[in-house]
Design a protein around this motif. Structure first.
Motif, PDB file in Angstrom:
ATOM      1  N   SER A 174       3.768  14.113  47.722  1.00 50.11           N
ATOM      2  CA  SER A 174       2.441  14.000  48.157  1.00 50.11           C
ATOM      3  C   SER A 174       1.818  15.404  48.857  1.00 50.11           C
ATOM      4  O   SER A 174       1.009  15.461  49.326  1.00 50.11           O
ATOM      5  CB  SER A 174       2.369  12.989  49.385  1.00 50.11           C
ATOM      6  N   LEU A 175       2.887  16.599  48.380  1.00 54.74           N
ATOM      7  CA  LEU A 175       2.022  17.786  48.814  1.00 54.74           C
ATOM      8  C   LEU A 175       0.774  18.178  48.222  1.00 54.74           C
ATOM      9  O   LEU A 175       0.216  18.599  48.823  1.00 54.74           O
ATOM     10  CB  LEU A 175       3.550  18.501  49.163  1.00 54.74           C
ATOM     11  N   PRO A 176       1.308  17.600  46.800  1.00 52.85           N
ATOM     12  CA  PRO A 176       0.157  18.407  46.324  1.00 52.85           C
ATOM     13  C   PRO A 176      -1.106  17.644  46.289  1.00 52.85           C
ATOM     14  O   PRO A 176      -2.723  18.199  46.678  1.00 52.85           O
ATOM     15  CB  PRO A 176       0.584  18.143  44.330  1.00 52.85           C
TER      16      PRO A 176
ATOM     17  N   ALA B 239      -6.601  17.460  49.789  1.00 53.57           N
ATOM     18  CA  ALA B 239      -7.549  17.242  51.548  1.00 53.57           C
ATOM     19  C   ALA B 239      -7.595  18.784  51.505  1.00 53.57           C
ATOM     20  O   ALA B 239      -8.862  18.656  52.349  1.00 53.57           O
ATOM     21  CB  ALA B 239      -6.796  16.445  51.817  1.00 53.57           C
ATOM     22  N   LEU B 240      -6.636  19.731  52.107  1.00 57.62           N
ATOM     23  CA  LEU B 240      -7.493  20.750  52.972  1.00 57.62           C
ATOM     24  C   LEU B 240      -8.058  21.577  52.206  1.00 57.62           C
ATOM     25  O   LEU B 240      -8.744  22.749  53.255  1.00 57.62           O
ATOM     26  CB  LEU B 240      -5.218  20.979  53.580  1.00 57.62           C
TER      27      LEU B 240
ATOM     28  N   ASN C 204     -11.893  25.145  52.401  1.00 57.48           N
ATOM     29  CA  ASN C 204     -11.982  25.330  50.881  1.00 57.48           C
ATOM     30  C   ASN C 204     -11.113  26.499  50.663  1.00 57.48           C
ATOM     31  O   ASN C 204     -11.345  27.007  49.852  1.00 57.48           O
ATOM     32  CB  ASN C 204     -13.185  26.415  51.493  1.00 57.48           C
ATOM     33  N   SER C 205      -9.722  25.674  51.387  1.00 54.77           N
ATOM     34  CA  SER C 205      -8.614  26.361  50.745  1.00 54.77           C
ATOM     35  C   SER C 205      -7.369  25.817  51.303  1.00 54.77           C
ATOM     36  O   SER C 205      -7.752  25.400  52.453  1.00 54.77           O
ATOM     37  CB  SER C 205      -8.340  28.343  51.182  1.00 54.77           C
ATOM     38  N   SER C 206      -6.370  26.318  51.102  1.00 51.48           N
ATOM     39  CA  SER C 206      -4.872  25.576  51.984  1.00 51.48           C
ATOM     40  C   SER C 206      -3.980  25.937  51.053  1.00 51.48           C
ATOM     41  O   SER C 206      -3.660  27.582  50.338  1.00 51.48           O
ATOM     42  CB  SER C 206      -5.173  24.184  50.462  1.00 51.48           C
ATOM     43  N   PRO C 207      -2.790  26.875  52.314  1.00 46.67           N
ATOM     44  CA  PRO C 207      -2.185  27.418  52.404  1.00 46.67           C
ATOM     45  C   PRO C 207      -0.941  26.937  51.115  1.00 46.67           C
ATOM     46  O   PRO C 207      -1.218  25.266  51.341  1.00 46.67           O
ATOM     47  CB  PRO C 207      -1.021  27.308  53.576  1.00 46.67           C
TER      48      PRO C 207
END
Length: 374
Positions: free
Chosen positions: A315-317, A322-323, A328-331
């Motif tokens: 589920s991490l992707p 969602a982040l 507009n960006s995600s770690p």
């Protein structure tokens, strides 16, 4: 100053020659040789074999740190299991173990048990142990020397626990939140190696988080940094930890009359409608925490540890997407490379960060140490 610079470079670039040290720190080869001779006399440095070279002249000799004269201990006490490592001066783990935590013991009894387990594992190395660090599942107030917010292991909140821990170990000892140590372990030897900004979220019997900025773990005066489990979610104001931890998931299922054998059942493929609703609530609460972590320290990576996180790999992707939609960006969201031993390894690293300055290592170099030899 020269001694500190040479020793720091030895730890950072080991194994390394005198010439390489001189070039790296910008001092003469003669000065480096004098300092190396001093460190050798102190038993901190020894010579390895000469480097094979096709050029004429004297072949350079590689130097390394004498690692087996000094040890540190790292312990991670959890409500279910206690993990510990004994590491040498360069951070190599010489022994490690995971044992069931005897939660029926009193506060001082638990402290005595931890020390006894570690001493037995260290064996003949114990007289050479210079520092011990212990991770606890709660908020550690470093100013007052108290522990709070540890509902799953209330013994550690009892002042007698810390008193007995210091007495039983009998060596310089420090304590911190277990997730702080876990993040430190992953920064030095795990998935966040070399990253100055990183965060960790631990989901299991409880919820804990840690943040690092400019290579340093953030603590705060009362140890409350990272206690995101207290965040209220939704109109009911439920705490996040009541929605995303193992006990919280089981309570939510019971309230909804959904039968679960364990928290892991929540993450089954193609769940029925009542279970799917619980999963939606879980995902929403988890995204609240992930968003809070992201905007708190803008990490390159968020590491998800603990028993619940093991069910989230696929589920991490989706959480990253969602982040990105929200911010507009995600770690990068990842699982720990060191697995369940992250906290114990990080505690040992913290011990080395106390030993190194006593040996003369520059304090501003600790964010990059220890470093395994190539």
């Amino acid at each position: 100053m020269n001694r500190s610079a040479v020793l720091t470079e030895l730890l950072r670039s080991r194994p390394v020659s005198r010439t390489q040290i001189a070039q790296s720190i910008g001092v003469s080869a003669a000065t480096v040789s004098r300092v190396v001779d001093q460190l050798t006399d102190e038993g901190l440095v020894h010579e390895l074999s000469a480097v094979v070279s096709e050029s004429r002249g004297r072949r350079p000799v590689l130097l390394d740190v004498v690692a087996d004269n000094t040890y540190v201990v790292g312990v991670d006490i959890g409500a279910a299991n206690t993990r510990y490592v004994v590491a040498d001066l360069v951070g190599s783990v010489v022994t490690s173990s995971e044992v069931t935590t005897p939660t029926n013991l009193s506060a001082d009894g638990l402290a005595d048990w931890v020390a006894s387990e570690v001493k037995q594992a260290a064996g003949e190395r114990w007289p050479l142990v210079r520092y011990a660090c212990v991770g606890l599942p709660g908020a550690v107030n470093r100013e007052q020397g108290t522990v709070s917010n540890a509902p799953n292991l209330p013994q550690v909140e009892d002042p007698r626990f810390l008193d007995a821990l210091h007495t039983s170990f009998g060596v310089p000892l420090d304590v911190d939140n277990d997730v702080n140590y876990a993040l430190l372990g992953e920064q030095r030897f795990g998935i966040a190696r070399g990253q100055s900004a990183a965060a960790m979220l631990n989901l299991g019997a409880g919820l804990g988080a840690a943040l690092a900025v400019d290579g340093a773990i953030l603590h705060g005066r009362r140890g409350l940094i990272g206690e995101f489990g207290h965040l209220p979610v939704g109109v009911s104001g439920d705490r996040v930890e009541h929605l995303v931890t193992g006990p919280g998931i089981m309570r939510q299922a019971a309230d909804a009359s959904v039968d679960l054998d364990g928290p892991g059942d929540l993450f089954a493929d193609s769940p029925a409608r009542p279970l799917a609703q619980l999963r939606t609530h879980f995902d929403h609460a988890l995204l609240v925490v992930l968003t809070a972590l992201t905007v708190s320290c803008d990490p390159e990576t968020i590491i998800l540890g603990g028993g619940i996180s093991k069910s989230l790999a696929s589920s991490l992707p989706r959480y990253e997407d969602a982040l990105k939609e929200n911010l507009n960006s995600s770690p990068r969201l990842v699982l720990p490379q060191l697995g369940d031993m992250s906290g114990a390894v990080g505690a040992a690293v913290s011990g080395l960060h106390r030993v190194y300055p006593e040996l003369g290592v520059a304090v501003d170099a600790l964010a990059t140490l220890p470093r395994r030899a190539e």
